[in-house]
Design a protein around this motif. Structure first.
Motif, PDB file in Angstrom:
ATOM      1  N   LEU A 130       0.811  -1.218   0.000  1.00 15.19           N
ATOM      2  CA  LEU A 130       0.000   0.000   0.000  1.00 15.19           C
ATOM      3  C   LEU A 130       0.844   1.267   0.000  1.00 15.19           C
ATOM      4  O   LEU A 130       0.330   2.351   0.269  1.00 15.19           O
ATOM      5  N   ILE A 131       2.129   1.140  -0.338  1.00 14.79           N
ATOM      6  CA  ILE A 131       3.002   2.305  -0.439  1.00 14.79           C
ATOM      7  C   ILE A 131       3.726   2.336  -1.783  1.00 14.79           C
ATOM      8  O   ILE A 131       3.591   3.278  -2.557  1.00 14.79           O
ATOM      9  N   THR A 132       4.520   1.311  -2.076  1.00 14.55           N
ATOM     10  CA  THR A 132       5.332   1.380  -3.300  1.00 14.55           C
ATOM     11  C   THR A 132       4.493   1.311  -4.562  1.00 14.55           C
ATOM     12  O   THR A 132       4.785   2.021  -5.535  1.00 14.55           O
ATOM     13  N   LEU A 133       3.467   0.485  -4.578  1.00 13.41           N
ATOM     14  CA  LEU A 133       2.621   0.429  -5.773  1.00 13.41           C
ATOM     15  C   LEU A 133       1.899   1.755  -6.005  1.00 13.41           C
ATOM     16  O   LEU A 133       1.912   2.277  -7.132  1.00 13.41           O
ATOM     17  N   PRO A 134       1.278   2.370  -4.990  1.00 18.92           N
ATOM     18  CA  PRO A 134       0.702   3.700  -5.216  1.00 18.92           C
ATOM     19  C   PRO A 134       1.735   4.728  -5.676  1.00 18.92           C
ATOM     20  O   PRO A 134       1.438   5.556  -6.551  1.00 18.92           O
ATOM     21  N   PHE A 135       2.941   4.696  -5.126  1.00 24.25           N
ATOM     22  CA  PHE A 135       3.977   5.632  -5.554  1.00 24.25           C
ATOM     23  C   PHE A 135       4.279   5.457  -7.038  1.00 24.25           C
ATOM     24  O   PHE A 135       4.429   6.441  -7.783  1.00 24.25           O
ATOM     25  N   ALA A 136       4.384   4.219  -7.491  1.00 24.03           N
ATOM     26  CA  ALA A 136       4.664   3.968  -8.906  1.00 24.03           C
ATOM     27  C   ALA A 136       3.539   4.517  -9.787  1.00 24.03           C
ATOM     28  O   ALA A 136       3.797   5.193 -10.798  1.00 24.03           O
ATOM     29  N   LEU A 137       2.314   4.245  -9.401  1.00 21.19           N
ATOM     30  CA  LEU A 137       1.176   4.692 -10.207  1.00 21.19           C
ATOM     31  C   LEU A 137       1.046   6.216 -10.196  1.00 21.19           C
ATOM     32  O   LEU A 137       0.750   6.837 -11.224  1.00 21.19           O
ATOM     33  N   ILE A 138       1.272   6.841  -9.058  1.00 22.12           N
ATOM     34  CA  ILE A 138       1.192   8.305  -8.959  1.00 22.12           C
ATOM     35  C   ILE A 138       2.277   8.953  -9.810  1.00 22.12           C
ATOM     36  O   ILE A 138       2.023   9.932 -10.529  1.00 22.12           O
ATOM     37  N   ALA A 139       3.495   8.412  -9.765  1.00 20.53           N
ATOM     38  CA  ALA A 139       4.580   8.973 -10.571  1.00 20.53           C
ATOM     39  C   ALA A 139       4.298   8.820 -12.056  1.00 20.53           C
ATOM     40  O   ALA A 139       4.539   9.745 -12.851  1.00 20.53           O
ATOM     41  N   GLN A 140       3.777   7.677 -12.455  1.00 19.31           N
ATOM     42  CA  GLN A 140       3.472   7.473 -13.867  1.00 19.31           C
ATOM     43  C   GLN A 140       2.358   8.401 -14.323  1.00 19.31           C
ATOM     44  O   GLN A 140       2.410   8.973 -15.424  1.00 19.31           O
ATOM     45  N   GLN A 141       1.362   8.591 -13.481  1.00 18.73           N
ATOM     46  CA  GLN A 141       0.275   9.512 -13.817  1.00 18.73           C
ATOM     47  C   GLN A 141       0.795  10.940 -13.934  1.00 18.73           C
ATOM     48  O   GLN A 141       0.311  11.718 -14.770  1.00 18.73           O
ATOM     49  N   ALA A 142       1.814  11.266 -13.148  1.00 20.11           N
ATOM     50  CA  ALA A 142       2.383  12.611 -13.187  1.00 20.11           C
ATOM     51  C   ALA A 142       3.365  12.799 -14.336  1.00 20.11           C
ATOM     52  O   ALA A 142       3.872  13.911 -14.548  1.00 20.11           O
ATOM     53  N   GLY A 143       3.652  11.738 -15.068  1.00 18.40           N
ATOM     54  CA  GLY A 143       4.557  11.840 -16.210  1.00 18.40           C
ATOM     55  C   GLY A 143       6.026  11.844 -15.843  1.00 18.40           C
ATOM     56  O   GLY A 143       6.866  12.246 -16.660  1.00 18.40           O
ATOM     57  N   VAL A 144       6.367  11.391 -14.641  1.00 18.15           N
ATOM     58  CA  VAL A 144       7.765  11.331 -14.211  1.00 18.15           C
ATOM     59  C   VAL A 144       8.323   9.955 -14.568  1.00 18.15           C
ATOM     60  O   VAL A 144       7.664   8.942 -14.344  1.00 18.15           O
ATOM     61  N   PRO A 145       9.532   9.877 -15.134  1.00 15.08           N
ATOM     62  CA  PRO A 145      10.117   8.572 -15.449  1.00 15.08           C
ATOM     63  C   PRO A 145      10.205   7.684 -14.210  1.00 15.08           C
ATOM     64  O   PRO A 145      10.608   8.141 -13.136  1.00 15.08           O
ATOM     65  N   VAL A 146       9.827   6.418 -14.376  1.00 16.43           N
ATOM     66  CA  VAL A 146       9.766   5.486 -13.253  1.00 16.43           C
ATOM     67  C   VAL A 146      10.613   4.253 -13.559  1.00 16.43           C
ATOM     68  O   VAL A 146      10.472   3.628 -14.609  1.00 16.43           O
ATOM     69  N   VAL A 147      11.484   3.918 -12.607  1.00 15.71           N
ATOM     70  CA  VAL A 147      12.263   2.683 -12.651  1.00 15.71           C
ATOM     71  C   VAL A 147      11.766   1.789 -11.521  1.00 15.71           C
ATOM     72  O   VAL A 147      11.681   2.226 -10.367  1.00 15.71           O
ATOM     73  N   LEU A 148      11.425   0.554 -11.859  1.00 10.22           N
ATOM     74  CA  LEU A 148      10.923  -0.397 -10.868  1.00 10.22           C
ATOM     75  C   LEU A 148      11.985  -1.447 -10.576  1.00 10.22           C
ATOM     76  O   LEU A 148      12.604  -1.990 -11.492  1.00 10.22           O
ATOM     77  N   GLN A 149      12.196  -1.719  -9.297  1.00  8.62           N
ATOM     78  CA  GLN A 149      13.111  -2.773  -8.872  1.00  8.62           C
ATOM     79  C   GLN A 149      12.346  -3.680  -7.929  1.00  8.62           C
ATOM     80  O   GLN A 149      11.826  -3.217  -6.903  1.00  8.62           O
ATOM     81  N   THR A 150      12.274  -4.973  -8.244  1.00 11.61           N
ATOM     82  CA  THR A 150      11.327  -5.841  -7.534  1.00 11.61           C
ATOM     83  C   THR A 150      11.953  -6.748  -6.478  1.00 11.61           C
ATOM     84  O   THR A 150      11.223  -7.359  -5.692  1.00 11.61           O
ATOM     85  N   HIS A 151      13.266  -6.884  -6.441  1.00  7.62           N
ATOM     86  CA  HIS A 151      13.943  -7.637  -5.368  1.00  7.62           C
ATOM     87  C   HIS A 151      13.387  -9.052  -5.201  1.00  7.62           C
ATOM     88  O   HIS A 151      13.325  -9.581  -4.088  1.00  7.62           O
TER      89      HIS A 151
END
Length: 385
Positions: free
Chosen positions: A103-124
């Motif tokens: 309930l933190i990292t997934l919302p952050f990814a979606l919010i950044a993508q909606q804002a048009g900021v480049p997003v790099v995902l690392q899944t460990h």
């Protein structure tokens, strides 16, 4: 360049382990190269105010709210941090999300993508296909969209890449790039010539790490090394430390093992320097930082073939890789004990110590990893770091 790392949780005892430490190590390395790296995360377990930095890295910590306790770390969040998320991501040139179904990292990814900021995902190693109904709902509601829209997806091993790809089989992973974990280079510990042999397990004390096999191996090792000492270290996230110590007493080796709890981050390397062998008989470990930290000071390791560094360890002779069975259809204890005994032989220990230290120097220093990561950032942001 401004980089925001979003990771789920930070605690005083490092209970969340790998992902947070990776985010911190990368951020420290980036900042040493002039990149303005910061961290957004939840904090928990503090007696007083939450810190404003993590190991010198500026951080926005908000108190974790356990809204779905049955899901443990996946069920914590902070409405205040999420309310702040859009402003935080818009202040970054790249948002680096250490992604899990939470309930933190997934919302952050979606919010950044909606804002048009480049997003790099690392899944460990935390994202793969699953039959769990709740996880499948999370995938449909947002995880698959986040993966498809990512500007880069970082993976540790080819197995992890295949696992991520299986979640979105209809779409090639965007900007897929292998990025290993790294640690700061260290001086190799001197060859031990006196005192009893010391064997260490340092990881979260939970079922997946298999501390029981570590404990059950002790009587077998003590047959040849009756003075050997064994140390169980790490946060007790699986409530197993007590049962493990009781098991040691039942096996007649209670006097040989001690549980020391979590080791402070600034004391980890000094703690490991006291060891002859490090043991992690875990069922699946994508790329454990603790194994790298041990090898960085020249402590040879016993791991299973399910450890992400196992091929490198075998190639260099930096320890022993066992063929442990994840389904427990065979007894893995004897394999762990045999690995420890092989590495307690003085000449073998010295050879493996040198090999372990050299392996980290050659392949897993944080400087090399950060340089690789900067190239990823420059590609997705379209600007030099």
């Amino acid at each position: 360049m401004r980089v925001l790392h979003a990771v789920t949780l930070h605690t005083p005892d490092n209970a969340f382990g790998g992902p947070t430490q990776v985010a911190v190590n990368l951020s420290k390395g980036l900042r040493s190269r002039g990149v303005d790296a910061r961290i957004a995360t939840l904090g928990d377990g503090y007696d007083g105010p939450l810190p404003r930095d993590i190991e010198g890295v500026p951080a926005w910590l908000h108190q974790a709210r356990h809204v779905l306790p049955r899901f443990e770390v996946s069920g914590i969040t902070s409405p205040a941090l999420l309310a702040r998320a859009r402003r935080l991501v818009k202040g970054a040139d790249v948002v680096h999300v250490h992604l899990m179904r939470d309930l933190i990292t997934l919302p952050f990814a979606l919010i950044a993508q909606q804002a048009g900021v480049p997003v790099v995902l690392q899944t460990h190693g935390m994202i793969d296909t699953t039959e769990k109904q709740v996880a499948r709902i999370v995938d449909m509601l947002g995880l698959k969209r986040a993966l498809r829209k990512a500007d880069g997806v970082l993976y540790l091993t080819e197995v992890e890449r295949d696992d991520i790809q299986a979640v979105i089989p209809d779409t090639p992973l965007p900007g897929a790039h292998r990025l290993v974990n790294g640690v700061p280079p260290q001086d190799r510990r001197p060859q031990r010539t006196d005192g009893p042999p010391t064997v260490v397990f340092m990881a979260r004390v939970q079922e997946r790490k298999r501390p029981e096999e570590f404990i059950r191996a002790i009587p077998l090792v003590r047959k040849e090394h009756p003075d050997a000492r064994f140390i169980l270290a790490g946060p007790d996230t699986g409530a197993l430390a007590g049962p493990m110590m009781e098991l040691a007493r039942e096996l007649g080796v209670g006097d040989a093992v001690s549980y020391v709890g979590s080791v402070a981050r600034d004391e980890v390397t000094d703690f490991l320097r006291t060891a002859d062998v490090y043991v992690l008989p875990a069922t699946y470990e994508p790329f454990p930082v603790s194994v790298l930290e041990s090898m960085s000071v020249g402590v040879p390791v016993v791991v299973t073939r399910f450890c992400g560094q196992a091929p490198d360890i075998a190639e260099y002779g930096a320890g022993v890789v066992t063929e442990s069975d994840p389904d427990r259809s065979v007894d893995n204890t004897a394999l762990v004990a045999d690995g420890i005994l092989r590495l307690l032989e003085p000449a073998a220990n010295e050879r493996a110590s040198q090999a372990a230290w050299q392996l980290v120097q050659d392949r897993f220093t944080i400087d090399a990893v950060v340089q690789d990561l900067i190239g990823v950032y420059e590609r997705v942001a379209g600007q030099p770091a």
